[in-house]
Design an enzyme around this catalytic site. Structure first.
Site, PDB file in Angstrom:
ATOM      1  N   GLN A 145      -4.994  -2.038   9.355  1.00 56.09           N
ATOM      2  CA  GLN A 145      -4.946  -2.902   9.311  1.00 56.09           C
ATOM      3  C   GLN A 145      -5.204  -3.955  10.015  1.00 56.09           C
ATOM      4  O   GLN A 145      -5.269  -4.351  10.991  1.00 56.09           O
ATOM      5  CB  GLN A 145      -2.897  -3.431   8.740  1.00 56.09           C
ATOM      6  CG  GLN A 145      -3.078  -4.765   7.703  1.00 56.09           C
ATOM      7  CD  GLN A 145      -3.918  -4.514   6.278  1.00 56.09           C
ATOM      8  OE1 GLN A 145      -3.584  -3.920   6.055  1.00 56.09           O
ATOM      9  NE2 GLN A 145      -3.918  -6.163   5.771  1.00 56.09           N
ATOM     10  N   LYS A 161       1.391  -0.991  -0.173  1.00 56.49           N
ATOM     11  CA  LYS A 161       0.138   0.164   0.352  1.00 56.49           C
ATOM     12  C   LYS A 161       0.689   1.052  -0.016  1.00 56.49           C
ATOM     13  O   LYS A 161       0.812   2.041  -0.621  1.00 56.49           O
ATOM     14  CB  LYS A 161      -1.353   0.172   0.597  1.00 56.49           C
ATOM     15  CG  LYS A 161      -1.672  -0.899   1.248  1.00 56.49           C
ATOM     16  CD  LYS A 161      -2.661  -1.881   2.025  1.00 56.49           C
ATOM     17  CE  LYS A 161      -3.409  -2.406   2.179  1.00 56.49           C
ATOM     18  NZ  LYS A 161      -4.623  -3.354   3.604  1.00 56.49           N
ATOM     19  N   ASP A 211     -12.171   2.048   3.486  1.00 56.25           N
ATOM     20  CA  ASP A 211     -11.962   1.079   3.788  1.00 56.25           C
ATOM     21  C   ASP A 211     -14.131   0.112   3.359  1.00 56.25           C
ATOM     22  O   ASP A 211     -13.694  -0.343   2.638  1.00 56.25           O
ATOM     23  CB  ASP A 211     -11.562  -0.364   4.960  1.00 56.25           C
ATOM     24  CG  ASP A 211     -10.303  -1.052   4.475  1.00 56.25           C
ATOM     25  OD1 ASP A 211     -10.244  -1.300   3.441  1.00 56.25           O
ATOM     26  OD2 ASP A 211      -9.457  -0.623   5.497  1.00 56.25           O
TER      27      ASP A 211
END
Ligand code: NAD
Length: 295
Positions: free
Chosen positions: A97, A53, A120
């Site tokens: 995460q 990322k 997300d």
């Protein structure tokens, strides 16, 4: 092999180039899109996802602010970090995460992120918007799958899509998206309670495996000409330097003989997920400075 390979690296690159162009425009106006990525603990797979990322953010000209916290970090400390990122105007997106260490409640953490920064699309407000088809972020992996189908003009209208897996981050939202009038697929969702999985998979014009079990889908479970999308990412032990190789849920060599289209692992859905994350982060920044809502 007869199937067309759905190459997520190629399609993902196109999308990331689009993100880069839009980022350049925003930077000319004095705004650099910034995604904060929080990593708690030392899960090796999570470390490699975060690195990927960071690389993609740098290539797109965006700022990546990684916060690597020790595995002993408490839930209250993590919530404190999220609170300060929520309040920081220079941060447009926040990603925690997953998975988190067992002593931290995932749902509490996810719902602590400001929904406007929830790139997300895991926050209950954004999940609700997805369900109600209101403008907003779309979750990265399901949206990446949709973009792959679009790019390759794989028909969804009237198609029977069988989604295996009912997680909040992949299976459920993907089933919701495919059933939207825009895509008009008839959706079957399979899970651990499904009897005779192969009976369902053999009917699928679009077969999506999001399980996390290597070798679950064998060639005899695939309908001839189907689009097979393998979301699974599994580490299988092998001799050699790394000690593992990545594989999906589908026995690729078998399914590729039968399917019309198929995604490889790695190089299929994974790069699409990252591309959609870049686009969501950029959208979060564009919206902040007066752009339209949505990805
Ligand atoms: P999860 O573990 O939360 O859910 C797995 C689902 O599979 C469950 O809903 C369960 O009901 C179902 N399942 C398990 N065994 C089954 C069986 N034998 N038959 C039918 N259904 C069964 O998983 P997740 O978070 O959705 O992830 C699934 C996989 O996708 C994992 O391998 C994960 O690493 C991968 N993943 C990949 C990406 C990507 O970008 N490529 C993103 C997210 C997840």
């Amino acid at each position: 092999m007869s199937a067309i390979i759905l190459d997520g690296k190629v399609t993902g690159k196109k999308l990331r180039e689009n993100a880069k162009e839009r980022t350049t425009l925003l930077r000319k106006q004095g705004h650099t899109p910034c995604l904060a990525v929080i990593l708690v603990g030392d899960n090796p797979a999570s470390h490699s996802y975060v690195k990927a990322k960071e690389k993609a953010l740098a290539e797109a000209g965006m700022e990546g602010r990684s916060l690597r916290l020790g595995g002993e970090t408490s839930e209250a400390e993590l919530l404190g970090v999220i609170k300060s990122l929520n309040a920081d105007d220079s941060v447009h997106g926040i990603l925690v995460q997953l998975p988190l260490p067992r002593h931290i409640r995932e749902a509490v953490v996810i719902n602590a992120v400001d929904p406007r920064k929830d790139v997300d699309c895991f926050h209950r407000v954004n999940v609700g918007k997805l369900l109600l088809e209101e403008p907003g972020f779309l979750p990265c992996t399901p949206h990446g799958v949709i973009q792959l189908l679009r790019e390759h003009k794989i028909p969804t209208k009237g198609a029977h899509a069988v989604v295996i897996g009912r997680s909040n981050i992949v299976g459920k939202p993907l089933a919701m998206l495919l059933a939207r009038k825009e895509f008009n697929a008839t959706v079957t969702m399979c899970h651990t309670g499904t009897k005779n999985l192969a009976f369902h998979t053999r009917q699928a014009d679009i077969l999506i495996a999001a399980v996390g079990q290597p070798g679950l889908i064998t060639g005899d479970m695939v309908k001839r000409g189907a689009a097979v999308i393998d979301v699974g990412v599994n580490r299988v032990s092998v001799a050699g330097e790394t000690g593992y190789r990545l594989t999906g849920d589908v026995v690729f060599e078998e399914a590729a003989q039968i399917a019309g289209w198929i995604t490889p692992v790695p190089g299929g859905v994974g790069p699409m997920t990252i591309a959609m994350l870049m686009l969501n982060s950029l959208s979060a920044a564009e919206i902040r400075y007066g752009g339209k809502c949505g990805t």
